[in-house]
Each structure stands twice: as C-alpha cells, then as structure tokens.
Design a protein around this motif. Structure first.
Motif, PDB file in Angstrom:
ATOM      1  N   GLN A  26      44.268  38.772  39.411  1.00 55.77           N
ATOM      2  CA  GLN A  26      43.061  39.305  39.188  1.00 55.77           C
ATOM      3  C   GLN A  26      41.812  38.278  39.132  1.00 55.77           C
ATOM      4  O   GLN A  26      40.739  38.346  39.616  1.00 55.77           O
ATOM      5  CB  GLN A  26      42.940  40.206  37.901  1.00 55.77           C
ATOM      6  N   ASP A  27      42.285  37.203  38.303  1.00 57.16           N
ATOM      7  CA  ASP A  27      41.337  36.106  38.190  1.00 57.16           C
ATOM      8  C   ASP A  27      41.148  35.453  39.807  1.00 57.16           C
ATOM      9  O   ASP A  27      39.825  35.131  39.889  1.00 57.16           O
ATOM     10  CB  ASP A  27      41.804  34.880  37.524  1.00 57.16           C
ATOM     11  N   LEU A  28      42.026  35.401  40.467  1.00 58.12           N
ATOM     12  CA  LEU A  28      41.758  34.953  42.145  1.00 58.12           C
ATOM     13  C   LEU A  28      40.679  35.821  42.702  1.00 58.12           C
ATOM     14  O   LEU A  28      39.926  35.521  43.349  1.00 58.12           O
ATOM     15  CB  LEU A  28      43.207  34.588  42.701  1.00 58.12           C
ATOM     16  N   GLY A  29      41.041  37.140  42.442  1.00 55.31           N
ATOM     17  CA  GLY A  29      40.145  38.238  43.174  1.00 55.31           C
ATOM     18  C   GLY A  29      38.982  37.970  42.807  1.00 55.31           C
ATOM     19  O   GLY A  29      37.829  38.011  43.538  1.00 55.31           O
ATOM     20  N   GLU A  30      38.710  37.914  41.435  1.00 56.34           N
ATOM     21  CA  GLU A  30      37.083  37.653  40.994  1.00 56.34           C
ATOM     22  C   GLU A  30      36.673  36.327  41.397  1.00 56.34           C
ATOM     23  O   GLU A  30      35.397  36.165  41.955  1.00 56.34           O
ATOM     24  CB  GLU A  30      36.998  37.571  39.557  1.00 56.34           C
ATOM     25  N   MET A  31      37.490  35.165  41.668  1.00 53.55           N
ATOM     26  CA  MET A  31      36.794  34.015  42.262  1.00 53.55           C
ATOM     27  C   MET A  31      36.584  34.104  43.412  1.00 53.55           C
ATOM     28  O   MET A  31      35.597  33.828  44.060  1.00 53.55           O
ATOM     29  CB  MET A  31      37.905  32.716  42.143  1.00 53.55           C
ATOM     30  N   ALA A  32      37.531  34.743  44.404  1.00 53.28           N
ATOM     31  CA  ALA A  32      37.230  35.057  45.622  1.00 53.28           C
ATOM     32  C   ALA A  32      35.936  35.977  45.969  1.00 53.28           C
ATOM     33  O   ALA A  32      35.167  35.808  46.934  1.00 53.28           O
ATOM     34  CB  ALA A  32      38.317  35.597  46.493  1.00 53.28           C
ATOM     35  N   ALA A  33      35.820  36.907  44.907  1.00 52.24           N
ATOM     36  CA  ALA A  33      34.348  37.782  45.094  1.00 52.24           C
ATOM     37  C   ALA A  33      33.325  37.027  44.749  1.00 52.24           C
ATOM     38  O   ALA A  33      32.181  36.944  45.542  1.00 52.24           O
ATOM     39  CB  ALA A  33      34.740  38.740  43.998  1.00 52.24           C
ATOM     40  N   LEU A  38      33.869  38.207  48.898  1.00 54.04           N
ATOM     41  CA  LEU A  38      34.932  39.190  49.111  1.00 54.04           C
ATOM     42  C   LEU A  38      35.169  40.424  48.174  1.00 54.04           C
ATOM     43  O   LEU A  38      34.609  40.123  47.050  1.00 54.04           O
ATOM     44  CB  LEU A  38      36.387  38.450  49.341  1.00 54.04           C
ATOM     45  N   ASN A  39      35.787  41.314  48.744  1.00 51.77           N
ATOM     46  CA  ASN A  39      35.942  42.521  47.717  1.00 51.77           C
ATOM     47  C   ASN A  39      37.378  41.945  46.687  1.00 51.77           C
ATOM     48  O   ASN A  39      38.516  42.016  47.033  1.00 51.77           O
ATOM     49  CB  ASN A  39      36.435  43.826  48.422  1.00 51.77           C
ATOM     50  N   GLY A  40      36.964  41.813  45.668  1.00 48.36           N
ATOM     51  CA  GLY A  40      38.087  41.325  44.736  1.00 48.36           C
ATOM     52  C   GLY A  40      39.217  42.201  44.621  1.00 48.36           C
ATOM     53  O   GLY A  40      40.318  41.613  44.578  1.00 48.36           O
ATOM     54  N   SER A  41      39.110  43.520  44.441  1.00 49.97           N
ATOM     55  CA  SER A  41      40.422  44.293  44.238  1.00 49.97           C
ATOM     56  C   SER A  41      41.292  44.259  45.710  1.00 49.97           C
ATOM     57  O   SER A  41      42.163  44.484  45.623  1.00 49.97           O
ATOM     58  CB  SER A  41      40.011  45.937  43.979  1.00 49.97           C
ATOM     59  N   ASP A  42      40.515  44.227  46.829  1.00 54.33           N
ATOM     60  CA  ASP A  42      41.178  44.065  48.120  1.00 54.33           C
ATOM     61  C   ASP A  42      42.019  42.640  48.309  1.00 54.33           C
ATOM     62  O   ASP A  42      43.212  42.778  48.602  1.00 54.33           O
ATOM     63  CB  ASP A  42      40.067  43.930  49.282  1.00 54.33           C
TER      64      ASP A  42
END
Length: 154
Positions: A26-33, A38-42
């Motif tokens: 989840q933290d990596l998704g937030e960073m990528a967003a 990028l779409n964090g949940s994707d």
C-alpha cells in the motif's frame, strides 16, 4: 541502463515499522501514485498478483517486488529502507529491510528484465547493502544506489 534513470530521488523513503507485506505494498502504491502519477490501487493489485506467484524476497534482507502496469511508458522504481525488518517469506526466511520495487509497462519486454537484473546485481553487493543499512537519509540512500559501480551495468 542506469539506476539513476529508473529511480527518482523522491521515490526513496525510510520507514520505521510496517505491520505487513500488504501495508508495504500500500505504501509503495502511494509512492508510485505521488512520484510517477500511477493509480495507487492498480499498483497494489499488480504487486500482490505478482507476489502470489512466488515471494520476491531474494534473501539477505532484500526484496524486489515488481509489477507490469498499464499507463506507464518506462521502467520506474521505488526504494524503501525499513528500520524494523519485515517478514517477507524470503527464500532464506530472513526478514527484509531493503525493498526495491520496480514498475514496468505492460509490454516492456526486455527492459523490465534488464532493470530487474540491474537492481538485483546492485543489491547483491554487500558493501552497497551495508551503506544502505547504515543510513537513514533518503538523499544519501539515493546517492548510494545510483552512484555504485553496479549502476553502470546492463
């Protein structure tokens, strides 16, 4: 290919404690967003899907989660230094404190593999890992990762 072309300085962070691999993703998704739009949940879904094929903890406290994503035109990375190692189901059963995530375009082909090999070679270097573990400053961590001799390979 060099790590400096994959890893932006703002995609390097230090975390104290994470409760689970899911929280890490989840933290990596937030960073990528925030860093790569990028779409964090994707990102979270893609990382979890890849992880379900087999753990990406490669041993010696290192994990290399990676995923292919729509809407990305180049390979991008994020690095996390964990102050408290996290159980990651690694091949050597050791907890992980160095996490380098790679995000690649769905059709990236050989570029994704080259980036994965480059990151893997870099984080197999015991000297580089020791420098990463001895530092809590994201700018210094980015410098260690992007200025090492392995970053010239591939």
């Amino acid at each position: 290919m060099e790590l400096s072309s994959i890893l932006r300085p703002e995609a390097v962070k230090v975390f104290g404690t994470l409760s689970s691999k899911k929280r890490l993703f989840q933290d990596l998704g937030e960073m990528a967003a925030s860093v790569y739009s990028l779409n964090g949940s994707d990102v979270v879904d893609a990382l979890q899907e890849r992880e379900s094929l087999g753990p990406t903890g490669v041993g010696h406290g290192v994990a290399l989660p990676h995923a292919r994503l729509e809407g990305l035109d180049h390979v991008a990375g994020a690095f996390l230094r964990l102050e408290k190692p996290l159980d990651f189901d690694a091949v050597d059963r050791q907890p992980v404190d160095l996490v380098f995530a790679l995000f690649a375009p769905k059709d990236s082909g050989v570029d994704h593999l080259k980036a994965l090999a480059l990151v893997s070679r870099t984080l197999r270097d015991a000297t580089i890992c020791a420098k990463l573990r001895a530092n809590l400053d994201p700018a210094a961590l980015h410098a260690v990762l992007t200025e090492g001799p392995a970053s010239q390979a591939a």
